[in-house]
Write a protein that holds these residues in place. Structure first.
Motif, mmCIF file in Angstrom:
data_model
loop_
_atom_site.group_PDB
_atom_site.id
_atom_site.type_symbol
_atom_site.label_atom_id
_atom_site.label_comp_id
_atom_site.label_asym_id
_atom_site.label_seq_id
_atom_site.Cartn_x
_atom_site.Cartn_y
_atom_site.Cartn_z
ATOM 1 N N ALA A 146 44.017 21.332 -80.710
ATOM 2 C CA ALA A 146 42.570 21.211 -80.565
ATOM 3 C C ALA A 146 41.989 20.060 -81.391
ATOM 4 C CB ALA A 146 41.899 22.521 -80.975
ATOM 5 N N ARG A 147 42.823 19.463 -82.247
ATOM 6 C CA ARG A 147 42.350 18.444 -83.196
ATOM 7 C C ARG A 147 41.172 18.977 -84.014
ATOM 8 N NH1 ARG A 147 42.897 12.632 -79.977
ATOM 9 N NH2 ARG A 147 45.108 12.886 -79.458
ATOM 10 N N ALA A 148 41.322 20.237 -84.410
ATOM 11 C CA ALA A 148 40.249 20.919 -85.126
ATOM 12 C C ALA A 148 39.963 20.248 -86.465
ATOM 13 C CB ALA A 148 40.625 22.380 -85.352
ATOM 14 N N VAL A 149 38.697 20.183 -86.804
ATOM 15 C CA VAL A 149 38.304 19.698 -88.124
ATOM 16 C C VAL A 149 37.898 20.852 -89.032
ATOM 17 C CG1 VAL A 149 37.576 17.455 -87.232
ATOM 18 C CG2 VAL A 149 35.897 19.301 -87.427
ATOM 19 N N THR A 150 37.686 22.027 -88.438
ATOM 20 C CA THR A 150 37.310 23.224 -89.190
ATOM 21 C C THR A 150 37.903 24.435 -88.490
ATOM 22 O OG1 THR A 150 35.202 22.233 -89.864
ATOM 23 C CG2 THR A 150 35.381 24.615 -90.077
ATOM 24 N N VAL A 151 38.276 25.433 -89.271
ATOM 25 C CA VAL A 151 38.706 26.724 -88.735
ATOM 26 C C VAL A 151 37.665 27.765 -89.119
ATOM 27 C CG1 VAL A 151 40.448 28.556 -88.849
ATOM 28 C CG2 VAL A 151 41.157 26.150 -88.785
ATOM 29 N N VAL A 152 37.187 28.511 -88.140
ATOM 30 C CA VAL A 152 36.288 29.641 -88.388
ATOM 31 C C VAL A 152 37.110 30.909 -88.195
ATOM 32 C CG1 VAL A 152 34.250 30.898 -87.620
ATOM 33 C CG2 VAL A 152 34.200 28.396 -87.734
ATOM 34 N N ALA A 153 37.220 31.706 -89.232
ATOM 35 C CA ALA A 153 38.017 32.937 -89.221
ATOM 36 C C ALA A 153 37.093 34.130 -89.063
ATOM 37 C CB ALA A 153 38.813 33.058 -90.516
ATOM 38 N N VAL A 154 37.333 34.955 -88.046
ATOM 39 C CA VAL A 154 36.443 36.061 -87.724
ATOM 40 C C VAL A 154 37.258 37.340 -87.573
ATOM 41 C CG1 VAL A 154 34.608 36.874 -86.193
ATOM 42 C CG2 VAL A 154 35.038 34.414 -86.415
ATOM 43 N N GLY A 155 36.903 38.376 -88.316
ATOM 44 C CA GLY A 155 37.580 39.653 -88.157
ATOM 45 C C GLY A 155 37.876 40.328 -89.471
ATOM 46 N N GLY A 156 38.901 41.164 -89.457
ATOM 47 C CA GLY A 156 39.327 41.858 -90.663
ATOM 48 C C GLY A 156 40.249 41.000 -91.504
ATOM 49 N N GLY A 157 40.857 41.624 -92.488
ATOM 50 C CA GLY A 157 41.697 40.869 -93.408
ATOM 51 C C GLY A 157 42.862 40.174 -92.741
ATOM 52 N N ALA A 158 43.428 40.786 -91.688
ATOM 53 C CA ALA A 158 44.558 40.161 -91.005
ATOM 54 C C ALA A 158 44.143 38.841 -90.364
ATOM 55 C CB ALA A 158 45.114 41.106 -89.947
ATOM 56 N N ALA A 159 42.996 38.838 -89.692
ATOM 57 C CA ALA A 159 42.522 37.612 -89.053
ATOM 58 C C ALA A 159 42.176 36.555 -90.081
ATOM 59 C CB ALA A 159 41.312 37.917 -88.166
#
Length: 394
Positions: free
Chosen positions: A93-106
């Motif tokens: 994706a050539r991501a410049v940022t990661v958005v993490a959504v969810g519980g501790g595992a995610a």
């Protein structure tokens, strides 16, 4: 006597109902002007797709011009295979940022994938600090939808190796750049998971505040979290739409995360990680039950930290009351003192062996009651003895 301590830098925390609408601004603030509208990788729990939560997060990102790739692939505890897939997705994706959504595992999965994405080496290379994590990973915005792990403010992550053994990761690269706490996103969590994740936060706060490695900041965070959880967790379990209770529990879980960032965990998590390496069991449930079994043994060792925890957790004045006030909170949120029946194939010898692996050694070393080799089989037996209660209560 005043003890010396060093306090770790923390991720900025932004708290409040509806604050998820500000996520595009937070993403823009992380990057250079050239990358202000750069691609985002959304790493999330798979269950959040059907609940519409990912849509709620993606909409403001797309409106601000951020292409968003979804990776709602997290189901259960994260594996290194999953981490490597997520890292590859970030590269594609050539991501410049990661958005993490969810519980501790995610959150753990996203943090670790973001840390190694641009390096290209597999997650296994960095387990248990076998190699330092890359210095320059992708920035992470952590958006918890459960209130338990505190992963949104820690430099740690947990992932299972190909044999299913849970291993830890630690490093500056794992600290999210921003923690975004929106209590509205926790409304959909059912009562059982609210209880299990909430008791994980209780365990973090309790173990940090009573750890052999406890520091003044960690104790302060831990005791504050215990007081909030004692007051609000039963309400959040009973009425998931009570936004005040949801918010206070979410904030308490973050405080507990700060507590373990300073002090770490000890025997409850030692046993929980050992159990998780042997059978499939929810981490919060395993940790809560491990402490149910071990607290009476731990408080036999006189330590003023136990009395402070008992006061925060239920107003008791003596250390010996800690197991009772802890158990009272467990009953108030509907958790019975029994292990799942499918743990029956586990022997105490197998659990004891898993408790003493190198990956679990740091938690054992932090026990507030000194351990001898002969104590480990006894503690394993105490935990598995909860199955006997399962037969009685069934």
């Amino acid at each position: 006597m005043i003890s010396s301590f060093s306090m770790a830098a923390a991720a900025p925390v932004h708290f409040g109902p509806g604050r998820i609408q500000e996520i595009a601004q937070f993403c823009a603030g992380l990057n250079t002007p050239r990358d202000r509208a750069g691609p985002i990788l959304l790493v999330a729990d798979a269950a959040l797709e059907d609940l519409g939560i990912i849509d709620r997060i993606e909409a403001p990102l797309r409106a601000a011009g951020h292409p968003a790739a979804r990776a709602a692939w997290v189901a259960g505890e994260p594996s290194m295979v999953l981490i490597d897939r997520l890292a590859e997705a970030a590269r594609e994706a050539r991501a410049v940022t990661v958005v993490a959504v969810g519980g501790g595992a995610a959150l753990d999965a996203a943090k670790l994938a973001a840390a190694i994405a641009e390096d290209g080496r597999p997650a296994l290379d960095f387990a248990c600090a076998a190699a330092p994590l890359p210095e320059h990973g992708l920035p992470v915005i952590a958006v918890p939808t459960t209130a338990g792990t505190g992963s949104e403010v820690t430099r740690t992550a947990i992932a299972s190796d190909p044999e299913g053994v849970k291993l830890w990761y630690w490093g500056e690269a794992l600290l999210p750049r921003i923690a975004l706490l929106d209590p509205e996103l926790t409304r959909s969590l059912p009562p059982t998971l609210t209880a299990w994740t909430g008791m994980d936060a209780v365990a973090h706060a309790l173990e940090a505040a009573t750890s052999a490695r406890a520091t003044a900041p960690g104790i302060a965070f831990g005791l504050s979290a215990l007081a909030l959880l004692h007051r609000h967790l039963p309400t959040a379990v009973a009425d998931g739409n009570d936004l005040i209770a949801r918010g206070q529990v979410l904030w308490a879980a973050t405080l507990a995360g700060r507590a373990i960032e300073e002090c770490g965990t000890h025997m409850g998590h030692n046993v929980s990680h050992a159990l998780g390496s042997l059978v499939r069991i929810h981490h919060g449930q395993a940790t809560a039950l491990a402490l149910e079994a071990l607290l009476p043994w731990l408080v036999e060792h006189a330590d003023p930290s136990f009395a402070a925890a008992a006061r925060a957790l239920g107003g008791a004045e003596e250390a010996k009351a800690l197991p009772d006030v802890y158990s009272a909170l467990m009953r108030a949120v509907g958790i019975a003192p029994k292990m799942p029946r499918d743990l029956a194939p586990i022997s105490s010898a197998a659990l004891a062996a898993a408790m003493t692996t190198p990956a679990n050694a740091p938690m054992m070393a932090a026990s507030p009651r000194p351990l001898s080799p002969g104590d480990i089989p006894e503690l394993a037996s105490r935990v598995l003895a909860l199955q006997e209660r399962a037969e009685v209560l069934a």
